[in-house]
Structures are given as C-alpha cells and as structure tokens.
Design a protein around this motif. Structure first.
Motif, short mmCIF file in Angstrom:
data_model
loop_
_atom_site.label_atom_id
_atom_site.label_comp_id
_atom_site.label_asym_id
_atom_site.label_seq_id
_atom_site.Cartn_x
_atom_site.Cartn_y
_atom_site.Cartn_z
N SER A 16 -1.62 -6.28 -4.45
CA SER A 16 -0.80 -5.33 -3.72
C SER A 16 -0.19 -5.96 -2.47
O SER A 16 1.00 -5.81 -2.19
N ALA A 17 -1.01 -6.67 -1.70
CA ALA A 17 -0.53 -7.32 -0.49
C ALA A 17 0.48 -8.42 -0.81
O ALA A 17 1.46 -8.60 -0.08
N THR A 18 0.27 -9.13 -1.91
CA THR A 18 1.20 -10.18 -2.30
C THR A 18 2.55 -9.58 -2.69
O THR A 18 3.60 -10.09 -2.28
N ILE A 19 2.53 -8.51 -3.45
CA ILE A 19 3.79 -7.84 -3.82
C ILE A 19 4.51 -7.36 -2.58
O ILE A 19 5.73 -7.55 -2.43
N GLY B 180 0.81 -1.21 0.00
CA GLY B 180 0.00 0.00 0.00
C GLY B 180 0.84 1.26 0.00
O GLY B 180 0.42 2.31 -0.49
N TRP B 181 2.05 1.17 0.53
CA TRP B 181 2.96 2.31 0.51
C TRP B 181 3.79 2.32 -0.77
O TRP B 181 3.98 3.36 -1.41
N LEU B 182 4.31 1.14 -1.16
CA LEU B 182 5.27 1.04 -2.26
C LEU B 182 4.64 1.27 -3.64
O LEU B 182 5.20 1.99 -4.47
N LEU B 183 3.51 0.65 -3.91
CA LEU B 183 2.93 0.73 -5.25
C LEU B 183 2.55 2.16 -5.66
O LEU B 183 2.85 2.55 -6.79
N PRO B 184 1.91 2.97 -4.81
CA PRO B 184 1.65 4.36 -5.21
C PRO B 184 2.93 5.16 -5.45
O PRO B 184 2.97 6.02 -6.32
#
Length: 78
Positions: A58-61, A39-43
């Motif tokens: 997102s959680a898996t990544i 949730g922090w990294l993808l944006p």
C-alpha cells in the motif's frame, strides 16, 4: 515499524519510477507520505491491504503515485 515500512516503500517506489536511490531519510519520508496516500486511495478503489506486507504494498503504491505527481510538477515547472 513505520520507519522500516517507509524506508522499504520509498526505496521500492524509487526503483519502480527509476528516480534513483535517494538517501535513507528521503526514502522514509516518501514511504510515509506514500503510506498515507495508499491508505486513502486503495480503499476508495475497493482494495484493502492488511498485515506488514500489505502495508508495504500500500505504501509503495502511494509512494509511486507521489513520485509520479512530483515528476509532473517538475516537468511543468521547467
């Protein structure tokens, strides 16, 4: 829903990183922490995931990143 997403994401990350299938509780914890990381990294990377499938991705990544970092720490500690 958060526990289900965490369990699925933790299990998927364990399979991707070939760290074996942990217990349900371990998968949930890894998945929930991974959700925060994702949730922090993808944006930051310009990606935005929505919906339940997006949450799982997102959680898996994030969980894969977490397991990778934990693996590096484990190698350094040994």
């Amino acid at each position: 829903i958060l526990l289900l997403v965490g369990a699925v994401a933790g299990w998927l990350a364990g399979m991707i990183m070939k760290s074996g299938s942990g217990s349900l509780l371990t998968n949930i914890i890894v998945g929930i922490v991974g959700a925060f990381i994702g949730g922090w990294l993808l944006p930051v990377l310009g990606m935005n995931m929505t919906g339940i499938v997006g949450s799982i991705i997102s959680a898996t990544i994030g969980a894969v990143v977490l397991l990778f970092i934990l693996g590096l720490i484990k190698k350094i500690a040994l």
